[in-house]
Structures are given as structure tokens and as C-alpha cells.
Design an enzyme around this catalytic site. Structure first.
Site, PDB file in Angstrom:
ATOM      1  N   GLY A   1       7.467  -0.483  -5.462  1.00 56.29           N
ATOM      2  CA  GLY A   1       8.531  -1.023  -4.649  1.00 56.29           C
ATOM      3  C   GLY A   1       9.807  -1.372  -5.372  1.00 56.29           C
ATOM      4  O   GLY A   1      10.797  -1.729  -4.735  1.00 56.29           O
TER       5      GLY A   1
ATOM      6  N   HIS B   1       0.837  -1.208   0.000  1.00 56.32           N
ATOM      7  CA  HIS B   1       0.000   0.000   0.000  1.00 56.32           C
ATOM      8  C   HIS B   1       0.871   1.256   0.000  1.00 56.32           C
ATOM      9  O   HIS B   1       0.529   2.277   0.603  1.00 56.32           O
ATOM     10  CB  HIS B   1      -0.946   0.010   1.203  1.00 56.32           C
ATOM     11  CG  HIS B   1      -2.276   0.650   0.910  1.00 56.32           C
ATOM     12  ND1 HIS B   1      -3.468  -0.023   1.010  1.00 56.32           N
ATOM     13  CD2 HIS B   1      -2.609   1.896   0.521  1.00 56.32           C
ATOM     14  CE1 HIS B   1      -4.474   0.777   0.703  1.00 56.32           C
ATOM     15  NE2 HIS B   1      -3.973   1.957   0.401  1.00 56.32           N
TER      16      HIS B   1
END
Length: 326
Positions: free
Chosen positions: A257, A224
Site C-alpha cells: 500500500g 489483502h
């Protein structure tokens, strides 16, 4: 200014956006490649198939809320850019454009991101509307029983600007976000999202196995954007664990990421704020070109040739330790 990499859009967006909107998008609660050489990489195939849909590249647009804070065309512009790039846009259920409005922008493969609301009738209505509007899959978010403590939103007392609303919830008494003493969004989530779901994730092998047992057609490895729990592992760090647990039974997707654990959807909203649809198109093109270059320098001509052997991580071998001082 000539934009030459995705990160530069963030600086432009910071100049253009109100502080509250920029802080909402930007705030959050290196591995290395092993290059291969002397391989013919004159032709590189980036195409892939996701849940039966053929894409031009293995890069999709993650769900990102409130896009009309970034640009007046918001989700419309993002949908058109994704379609032009031959990839999938996942529409946030907290979008400032409805599923029907996004569908009206033209053809394209689209997924719909869904939170589990306390009122299951609301959830059922959203799923039916997304299906009717031609959306092809539901991306279920399961890591938000409560909103993470987003300090910038608390300081700004974040709430949607009065001219915007959560379009998918109009008529359901869920479309307005009231002002609060800290964060209007946190108050909204506390009042609407179901906290009773019995497992969360997915960045662990345990939750991967549970998701597959529950019938999930795919796994999105997501933290998230570090907006739920600070210091949560970057998704690139969790990817291998999840892939091994999935054992090839379902496709596994990586949400941000790769550069940092805080990259969920941000290049899209920053480029949207800077240049609208043209910015989103350019970001997708730059990501495609950078990925193609990495493949070429790694000696890969197709996605199936990319293997674990191309990557070295910190945990593959212990770091050399300095000799003790005597």
C-alpha cells in the site's frame, strides 16, 4: 534488460508467466514526504527488532500463495533470499511448499500465515507443524470469510496447475483445488474457510482494539492487496488510525500500500518469476537502497528518528480552493 526499479519486474513476469498465473498475482478486487537538509546522514542505521528478532531493515516478505506457479523453486527461493537479506519471510498456508520443506532450506526467521478453517483440528495441526519446523509467529488472516470477487480468476476459471498442490494440506484431503465454473480458488475457500469469525480487519481503530483485547502480539495493517473488497482504503491511509488505536501496546506492521493499495507481496512473485532467487534478492536490495535514500533525504539516520512530522497527508490541511467564478 537492466532492471533499475522494482516495478520493471512486473513487465518481465508478464512475458514469462502463463496468463492465468500472471492474472492471479496481478489482479485485485500519494502521500508526500517533508525533506530535511543539512543533517549528517553519512551513516544510516536501518536495523530494527520485530517481536524480539533483529532484522537488517524494516522490510519483510508478505505471505503470497502458490509461488511455484512463478518459478520451479517457488517458496524455497524466497526463503533463501529473505535469509540472505537478513529479514523475515512469512509463508502462506496456501504455499506450494510445506513448512518442513521451507525449513529445510537453511537458517532464517520465518512466520507462518494462517487461515481459520472450519475443521479446527486442521488449524491445530498446522500450528504445531509450523512450530516444530522453527517458525516463530503465526500471522492470522481474518479478512477472508469468503474470497473477494476476483474477476480475472473467474474469467480464467483459475485453479492450480495439475503438477502443483497445497503442500501444507497433503494427507488432510484439503490439498487439491478442483476446477469450477468460475474460480476453483473461490470454490475451495467457500468449502473450507470458517465464515463465522465475529470480526474482520485490520484497517480500522475498532478492529485494532478488538485484536489487542483478543491477545494479538502485533497488528498487520492489510487490505489483502485489494483482492477481497475493491475500493478498500490503501493501507498507508489506514496506518495512522490503527497506530493511534494501538497506543504503543503492540507493534504495528504495514502490508503493502505504500505505492498503491494493490502491492501485497507482488514485487516478490514478479521478481521470482523473472529471475528466481536472484530476482527476489535484488528486489529486497533495491527496496533497502530506496528506503535508505529516502531516510537520507529526510534527514534521518535511524528508524527512531522517523516521525509523523516527516510526512504531510491530504488530511493535514484543507486544499486551497479556487476562487469562485463571478
Amino acid at each position: 534488460m537492466e532492471v533499475t526499479n522494482v516495478s520493471e519486474y512486473q513487465a518481465i513476469a508478464k512475458e514469462k508467466l502463463p496468463k492465468m498465473a500472471y492474472d492471479y498475482y496481478a489482479s485485485g478486487a500519494e502521500d508526500e514526504f517533508r525533506p530535511r537538509i543539512l543533517i549528517d546522514v553519512s551513516k544510516i542505521d536501518l536495523t530494527t527488532t520485530i517481536l524480539g528478532f533483529k532484522l537488517s531493515m524494516p522490510i519483510m516478505i508478505a505471505p503470497t500463495a502458490f509461488q511455484k506457479m512463478a518459478h520451479p523453486e517457488g517458496e524455497y527461493a524466497t526463503a533463501r533470499a529473505a535469509s540472505s537479506a537478513g529479514t523475515i519471510m512469512t509463508l502462506s498456508s496456501w504455499a506450494t511448499s510445506s513448512v518442513e520443506e521451507v525449513a529445510s532450506t537453511g537458517p532464517g526467521i520465518r512466520f507462518f500465515q494462517l487461515y481459520v478453517y472450519k475443521d479446527r483440528n486442521v488449524v491445530a495441526q498446522l500450528v504445531r507443524r509450523a512450530e516444530k519446523a522453527g517458525f516463530k509467529a503465526i500471522a492470522l488472516t481474518v479478512d477472508t470469510p469468503r474470497l473477494g470477487r476476483r474477476e480475472a480468476d473467474i474469467k480464467n476459471r483459475f485453479t492450480l496447475p495439475p503438477f502443483l498442490t497445497l503442500k501444507n494440506f497433503e494427507g488432510l484431503n484439503l490439498g487439491k483445488m478442483d476446477e469450477a465454473n468460475d474460480s476453483g480458488l473461490a470454490s475451495y475457500v467457500a468449502g473450507q474457510i470458517d465464515r463465522t469469525l465475529s470480526w474482520k480487519g485490520v484497517i480500522t481503530a475498532e478492529d485494532t482494539r478488538l485484536a489487542i483485547q483478543a491477545g494479538a502480539a502485533g497488528i498487520i495493517v492489510s487490505n489483502h492487496g485489494a483482492r477481497q473488497l475493491d475500493y478498500v482504503p490503501a493501507t498507508i491511509m489506514a496506518l495512522e488510525e490503527v497506530v493511534k488505536a494501538a497506543q504503543g501496546r503492540v507493534p504495528v506492521f504495514l502490508d503493502g500500500g505504500v505505492r498503491r493499495g494493490t502491492d501485497i507481496g507482488r514485487p516478490v512473485v514478479f521478481s521470482l518469476a523473472a529471475e528466481g532467487e536472484a530476482g527476489v534478492r535484488k528486489v529486497l536490495q533495491m527496496l533497502r537502497e530506496e528506503f535508505e535514500l529516502t531516510m537520507a533525504l529526510s534527514g534521518c539516520t535511524s528508524l527512531r528518528e522517523i516521525t509523523r512530522d516527516h510526512i504531510v497527508t491530504e488530511w493535514d490541511a484543507p486544499r486551497a480552493r479556487p476562487a469562485p467564478r463571478l
